[in-house]
Design a protein around this motif. Structure first.
Motif, PDB file in Angstrom:
ATOM      1  N   UNK A 107     -11.996  -4.028   2.960  1.00 47.80           N
ATOM      2  CA  UNK A 107     -12.256  -3.968   1.520  1.00 47.80           C
ATOM      3  C   UNK A 107     -11.336  -4.925   0.766  1.00 47.80           C
ATOM      4  N   UNK A 108     -10.054  -4.970   1.150  1.00 45.61           N
ATOM      5  CA  UNK A 108      -9.094  -5.834   0.447  1.00 45.61           C
ATOM      6  C   UNK A 108      -9.414  -7.313   0.656  1.00 45.61           C
ATOM      7  N   UNK A 109      -9.860  -7.689   1.860  1.00 45.60           N
ATOM      8  CA  UNK A 109     -10.239  -9.088   2.080  1.00 45.60           C
ATOM      9  C   UNK A 109     -11.549  -9.427   1.363  1.00 45.60           C
ATOM     10  N   UNK A 110     -12.447  -8.461   1.295  1.00 48.84           N
ATOM     11  CA  UNK A 110     -13.697  -8.688   0.571  1.00 48.84           C
ATOM     12  C   UNK A 110     -13.421  -8.905  -0.917  1.00 48.84           C
ATOM     13  N   UNK A 111     -12.481  -8.130  -1.476  1.00 50.18           N
ATOM     14  CA  UNK A 111     -12.095  -8.300  -2.876  1.00 50.18           C
ATOM     15  C   UNK A 111     -11.397  -9.641  -3.096  1.00 50.18           C
ATOM     16  N   UNK A 112     -10.634 -10.079  -2.090  1.00 52.54           N
ATOM     17  CA  UNK A 112      -9.986 -11.396  -2.167  1.00 52.54           C
ATOM     18  C   UNK A 112     -11.031 -12.491  -2.360  1.00 52.54           C
ATOM     19  N   UNK A 113     -12.098 -12.433  -1.553  1.00 57.31           N
ATOM     20  CA  UNK A 113     -13.140 -13.461  -1.666  1.00 57.31           C
ATOM     21  C   UNK A 113     -14.015 -13.265  -2.904  1.00 57.31           C
ATOM     22  N   UNK A 114     -14.098 -12.056  -3.402  1.00 55.81           N
ATOM     23  CA  UNK A 114     -14.815 -11.818  -4.658  1.00 55.81           C
ATOM     24  C   UNK A 114     -14.083 -12.486  -5.818  1.00 55.81           C
ATOM     25  N   UNK A 115     -12.751 -12.376  -5.826  1.00 59.23           N
ATOM     26  CA  UNK A 115     -11.932 -12.979  -6.889  1.00 59.23           C
ATOM     27  C   UNK A 115     -11.903 -14.498  -6.787  1.00 59.23           C
ATOM     28  N   UNK A 116     -11.723 -15.008  -5.558  1.00 58.85           N
ATOM     29  CA  UNK A 116     -11.458 -16.439  -5.373  1.00 58.85           C
ATOM     30  C   UNK A 116     -12.678 -17.257  -4.968  1.00 58.85           C
ATOM     31  N   UNK A 173     -18.476 -10.667   2.649  1.00 57.73           N
ATOM     32  CA  UNK A 173     -18.646 -11.589   1.521  1.00 57.73           C
ATOM     33  C   UNK A 173     -18.330 -13.022   1.937  1.00 57.73           C
ATOM     34  N   UNK A 174     -17.286 -13.205   2.738  1.00 59.18           N
ATOM     35  CA  UNK A 174     -16.937 -14.546   3.211  1.00 59.18           C
ATOM     36  C   UNK A 174     -18.067 -15.125   4.058  1.00 59.18           C
ATOM     37  N   UNK A 175     -18.654 -14.300   4.922  1.00 60.34           N
ATOM     38  CA  UNK A 175     -19.761 -14.758   5.775  1.00 60.34           C
ATOM     39  C   UNK A 175     -20.951 -15.182   4.928  1.00 60.34           C
ATOM     40  N   UNK A 220      -2.064  -7.973  -3.320  1.00 60.75           N
ATOM     41  CA  UNK A 220      -3.494  -7.649  -3.312  1.00 60.75           C
ATOM     42  C   UNK A 220      -3.912  -6.749  -2.145  1.00 60.75           C
ATOM     43  N   UNK A 221      -2.944  -6.309  -1.348  1.00 61.43           N
ATOM     44  CA  UNK A 221      -3.242  -5.410  -0.241  1.00 61.43           C
ATOM     45  C   UNK A 221      -3.500  -6.101   1.091  1.00 61.43           C
ATOM     46  N   UNK A 222      -3.647  -7.435   1.088  1.00 62.14           N
ATOM     47  CA  UNK A 222      -3.776  -8.154   2.357  1.00 62.14           C
ATOM     48  C   UNK A 222      -2.390  -8.264   2.991  1.00 62.14           C
ATOM     49  N   UNK A 223      -2.366  -8.398   4.302  1.00 56.18           N
ATOM     50  CA  UNK A 223      -1.104  -8.347   5.025  1.00 56.18           C
ATOM     51  C   UNK A 223      -0.842  -9.626   5.799  1.00 56.18           C
ATOM     52  N   UNK A 224       0.417  -9.841   6.149  1.00 59.43           N
ATOM     53  CA  UNK A 224       0.765 -11.061   6.868  1.00 59.43           C
ATOM     54  C   UNK A 224       1.920 -10.798   7.827  1.00 59.43           C
ATOM     55  N   UNK A 225       1.746 -11.280   9.066  1.00 55.91           N
ATOM     56  CA  UNK A 225       2.772 -11.199  10.100  1.00 55.91           C
ATOM     57  C   UNK A 225       3.326 -12.602  10.329  1.00 55.91           C
ATOM     58  N   UNK A 226       4.614 -12.687  10.672  1.00 52.44           N
ATOM     59  CA  UNK A 226       5.278 -13.969  10.888  1.00 52.44           C
ATOM     60  C   UNK A 226       5.774 -14.022  12.339  1.00 52.44           C
ATOM     61  N   UNK A 227       5.248 -14.990  13.096  1.00 51.42           N
ATOM     62  CA  UNK A 227       5.419 -15.022  14.546  1.00 51.42           C
ATOM     63  C   UNK A 227       6.632 -15.830  15.000  1.00 51.42           C
TER      64      UNK A 227
END
Length: 289
Positions: A61-70, A132-134, A233-240
């Protein structure tokens, strides 16, 4: 953390090399300033377990909202992929051979459409977590079912073989995708990818590296775990780190070919700041039969 351009961090020689050449590749992790070390040392408070479970449940849902906004305006087209990853051209046995590629986490197509324009002998499978991105991919004027198949997929649980024949893909691109997946589910995603990659095929990887500026600018209260953070925005990120990344891929059945830190500086001329960026750029091979 951002530094004035006239200053350098502890690794002054490295940063000067970056400024001259645009980017350099290193096997060693970036050295932190004392201020940066102190910030990371003091950032110990984790997001509550309840909120972490909610973020995992609502990840799509959070990634779908990201693409809805941007929509299609957030990321630039990636015309650099063939320059950075020669396998996109060199892995063919003969010039007219059709290359089969999977873009895992395709977003709105910023990587696949430059490739389709540049290379007429390529077929691309493109999947993303966000429906939404697809849809944005399918609406692109360059999208053609004769050269591309886009579909929604959760790499951590949906079987890619439902859309892609087993062991049929020559190259998989995994660019700024694995970092968005919960660390507990990363290996599942890689094992899923391994099933559709042909023996001898490669995964081309680029993502956030340990101590990237994006990691160091997170404020207290955004930490989910070791090297794992949540954005506003609720999306997450890991740093390798190189070691952790190689271990993940090798446990999923891959061989490490190249695994390097890419160090760059992004300069904000208006504010006179130099921002250190750290990425991991890697190549992993599925062992031949």
């Amino acid at each position: 953390m951002a530094q004035p351009c006239k200053q350098t961090s502890v690794e002054s020689n490295t940063l000067l090399a970056i400024s001259t050449n645009g980017q350099i590749k290193e096997l060693n992790v970036r050295t932190l300033t004392e201020e940066e070390l102190e910030k990371l040392k003091n950032d110990r408070v984790l997001v509550s377990e309840f909120k972490q479970q909610k973020l995992e449940k609502e990840a799509q849902k959070n990634w779908d909202l990201f693409y809805k906004r941007n929509t299609t305006n957030f990321f630039k087209d990636r015309h650099w992929t063939t320059r950075e990853f020669e396998e996109l051209k060199a892995c063919r046995e003969f010039e007219s051979q059709k290359l089969v590629l999977l873009e895992a986490g395709c977003g709105v197509g910023n990587c696949i459409f430059p490739l389709l324009e540049e290379d007429l002998n390529i077929f691309v499978y493109a999947c993303d977590f966000s429906p939404r991105a697809v849809e944005f991919v399918k609406q692109n004027p360059l999208y053609s079912t004769e050269r591309c198949l886009a579909f929604q997929c959760d790499l951590t649980k949906d079987d890619l073989q439902a859309n892609i024949p087993t062991a049929s893909v020559d190259v998989i691109t995994l660019i700024f995708v694995l970092s968005a997946i919960h660390p507990d589910k990363m290996q599942q995603a890689l094992e899923n990818l391994c099933k559709v990659l042909r023996p001898g095929g490669v995964v081309l990887f680029r993502d956030y590296g340990l101590y990237d500026h994006a990691m160091l600018r997170f404020k207290s209260g955004n930490k989910l775990g070791e090297n794992f953070y949540v954005r506003q925005d609720g999306t997450r990120s890991f740093f390798f780190s190189r070691e952790d990344l190689a271990s993940l891929f090798e446990k999923a059945g891959f061989q490490t070919v190249v695994n390097e830190y890419v160090l760059r500086e992004t300069v904000n001329k208006k504010e006179g700041l130099c921002v250190p960026r750290v990425f991991l750029q890697s190549k992993f091979r599925k062992p031949p039969n």
